[in-house]
Design an enzyme around this catalytic site. Structure first.
Site, mmCIF file in Angstrom:
data_model
loop_
_atom_site.group_PDB
_atom_site.id
_atom_site.type_symbol
_atom_site.label_atom_id
_atom_site.label_comp_id
_atom_site.label_asym_id
_atom_site.label_seq_id
_atom_site.Cartn_x
_atom_site.Cartn_y
_atom_site.Cartn_z
ATOM 1 N N GLU A 135 0.869 -1.182 0.000
ATOM 2 C CA GLU A 135 0.000 0.000 0.000
ATOM 3 C C GLU A 135 0.904 1.231 0.000
ATOM 4 O OE1 GLU A 135 -3.770 2.221 2.174
ATOM 5 O OE2 GLU A 135 -2.454 0.995 3.417
ATOM 6 N N GLU A 176 4.882 4.921 3.670
ATOM 7 C CA GLU A 176 4.339 6.230 4.044
ATOM 8 C C GLU A 176 5.491 7.225 4.105
ATOM 9 O OE1 GLU A 176 1.389 7.899 4.500
ATOM 10 O OE2 GLU A 176 2.778 9.528 4.964
ATOM 11 N N ASP A 209 9.515 7.141 0.107
ATOM 12 C CA ASP A 209 8.825 7.868 -0.957
ATOM 13 C C ASP A 209 8.616 6.941 -2.146
ATOM 14 O OD1 ASP A 209 8.080 9.626 -3.025
ATOM 15 O OD2 ASP A 209 9.230 11.252 -2.119
ATOM 16 N N ASP A 242 -2.919 11.819 -2.528
ATOM 17 C CA ASP A 242 -2.939 13.286 -2.566
ATOM 18 C C ASP A 242 -3.240 13.756 -4.001
ATOM 19 O OD1 ASP A 242 -2.309 13.429 0.121
ATOM 20 O OD2 ASP A 242 -0.156 13.479 -0.234
ATOM 21 N N ASP A 260 -12.362 9.749 -3.390
ATOM 22 C CA ASP A 260 -13.644 10.455 -3.572
ATOM 23 C C ASP A 260 -13.453 11.646 -4.508
ATOM 24 O OD1 ASP A 260 -12.062 11.914 -1.708
ATOM 25 O OD2 ASP A 260 -13.842 13.094 -1.212
ATOM 26 N N THR A 280 -10.802 2.969 4.471
ATOM 27 C CA THR A 280 -9.630 3.658 5.010
ATOM 28 C C THR A 280 -10.128 4.800 5.910
ATOM 29 O OG1 THR A 280 -9.406 5.419 3.369
ATOM 30 C CG2 THR A 280 -8.535 3.243 2.761
ATOM 31 N N GLU A 281 -9.194 5.438 6.603
ATOM 32 C CA GLU A 281 -9.578 6.583 7.445
ATOM 33 C C GLU A 281 -10.225 7.683 6.593
ATOM 34 O OE1 GLU A 281 -6.569 5.046 7.966
ATOM 35 O OE2 GLU A 281 -6.396 4.717 10.136
ATOM 36 N N TYR A 282 -9.602 8.000 5.450
ATOM 37 C CA TYR A 282 -10.149 9.049 4.590
ATOM 38 C C TYR A 282 -11.489 8.631 4.002
ATOM 39 C CZ TYR A 282 -6.408 12.505 4.495
ATOM 40 O OH TYR A 282 -5.531 13.500 4.833
ATOM 41 N N GLU A 283 -11.616 7.364 3.652
ATOM 42 C CA GLU A 283 -12.868 6.877 3.050
ATOM 43 C C GLU A 283 -14.030 7.041 4.025
ATOM 44 O OE1 GLU A 283 -12.332 2.980 1.530
ATOM 45 O OE2 GLU A 283 -14.410 2.740 0.892
HETATM 46 N N1 SAM Z 1 -4.416 6.059 2.500
HETATM 47 C C1 SAM Z 1 -4.839 6.793 3.674
HETATM 48 C C2 SAM Z 1 -6.336 6.855 3.730
HETATM 49 O O1 SAM Z 1 -6.978 6.573 2.718
HETATM 50 O O2 SAM Z 1 -6.873 7.170 4.815
HETATM 51 C C3 SAM Z 1 -4.193 8.192 3.709
HETATM 52 C C4 SAM Z 1 -4.601 9.114 2.601
HETATM 53 S S1 SAM Z 1 -3.690 10.666 2.647
HETATM 54 C C5 SAM Z 1 -4.653 11.741 1.702
HETATM 55 C C6 SAM Z 1 -2.351 10.304 1.520
HETATM 56 C C7 SAM Z 1 -1.127 9.720 2.212
HETATM 57 O O3 SAM Z 1 -0.154 9.387 1.231
HETATM 58 C C8 SAM Z 1 -0.448 10.689 3.170
HETATM 59 O O4 SAM Z 1 -0.261 10.064 4.420
HETATM 60 C C9 SAM Z 1 0.869 11.035 2.492
HETATM 61 O O5 SAM Z 1 1.879 11.342 3.400
HETATM 62 C C10 SAM Z 1 1.130 9.781 1.688
HETATM 63 N N2 SAM Z 1 1.963 9.997 0.497
HETATM 64 C C11 SAM Z 1 1.780 10.960 -0.431
HETATM 65 N N3 SAM Z 1 2.709 10.875 -1.393
HETATM 66 C C12 SAM Z 1 3.498 9.820 -1.067
HETATM 67 C C13 SAM Z 1 4.636 9.235 -1.673
HETATM 68 N N4 SAM Z 1 5.167 9.734 -2.794
HETATM 69 N N5 SAM Z 1 5.204 8.158 -1.084
HETATM 70 C C14 SAM Z 1 4.684 7.663 0.072
HETATM 71 N N6 SAM Z 1 3.599 8.192 0.701
HETATM 72 C C15 SAM Z 1 3.017 9.250 0.132
#
Ligand code: SAM
Length: 219
Positions: free
Chosen positions: A43, A68, A95, A117, A153, A192-195
């Protein structure tokens, strides 16, 4: 998701038995981390980790890795994992840009992208995790028959993601613009938390599943 800086987060992550400190050193040998050599599912952007933890608990026959970018977020995963101690789950603070440094060709069987994001500015389009730039990286690390599942979403991001597939080695095998009202695609869905947050506001959840085109052609 970027939480406020949490003092000591980096140190906690560095000391945790559940994190991989040098992911590139494990390239081609990820299964040596786990009790059993099994398919590896990833993930990317795992956030606070509810999704991957529930999956790992439900599927002991799969080994899971959550990547993450931010320590302040990953630390929440580690707090839960300290309690659950799921043997088939590890985390990387890293990353996705470096994915092909971390994993060998064909080492991964499935990739999950959840509520990535959106990077709304056009000049940042390459940073979007379902962009063609990232689809190329996923194509490299995914095994034959490998799949990608993406949920969001954000309809603008989803439409962009669907367009990007046309430029890639993948094909859409399933798609929905309202996951929670799609009985087939919603079966076994883990929120997920965001979902949970965005569906509670009434937002419809989009989802696609991709498979590699060359695998489809071979059928
Ligand atoms: N997946 C989770 C959820 O659905 O609840 C979190 C969604 S949050 C909007 C996006 C997450 O992706 C953030 O925690 C961010 O730090 C991580 N993220 C963004 N770009 C990334 C990258 N290039 N590599 C690893 N993580 C990344």
């Amino acid at each position: 998701m970027r939480l406020r800086n949490i003092p000591g987060a980096r140190e906690t992550i560095a000391e945790s038995p559940w994190t991989v400190k040098e992911p590139a050193a494990l390239k081609g040998h990820w299964n040596s981390l786990f009790e059993k050599p099994q398919p590896l599912h990833l993930e990317i952007g795992t956030g606070k980790g509810r999704f991957i933890m529930q999956l790992a608990a439900e599927h002991p026959e799969i080994n899971y890795i959550g990547i993450e970018k931010y320590s302040s977020v990953l630390i929440r995963c580690l707090e839960k994992q300290d309690q659950l101690q799921l043997a088939n789950l590890r985390f990387v603070r890293g990353d996705a840009e470096l994915l092909t440094d971390y994993f060998a060709e064909g080492e991964i069987s499935k990739i999950y992208l959840n509520f990535s994001d959106p990077w709304p500015k056009e000049r940042h389009a390459r940073r979007r995790l379902p962009s063609r730039t990232f689809l190329q990286k996923y194509d490299t690390v995914l095994a034959e028959g490998g799949t990608i599942e993406f949920k969001t979403d954000n309809r603008v991001l989803f439409d962009f993601a669907v367009e990007e597939v046309g430029e890639s080695a993948f094909e859409i095998s399933a798609v929905t613009y309202d996951l929670h009202h799609d009985p087939v695609m919603n079966e076994g869905n883990i929120m997920t938390e965001y979902e949970e947050r965005f569906s509670a506001k009434g937002n419809a959840i989009n989802k696609y599943i991709l498979v590699r085109r060359k695998n489809l052609d071979q059928k």
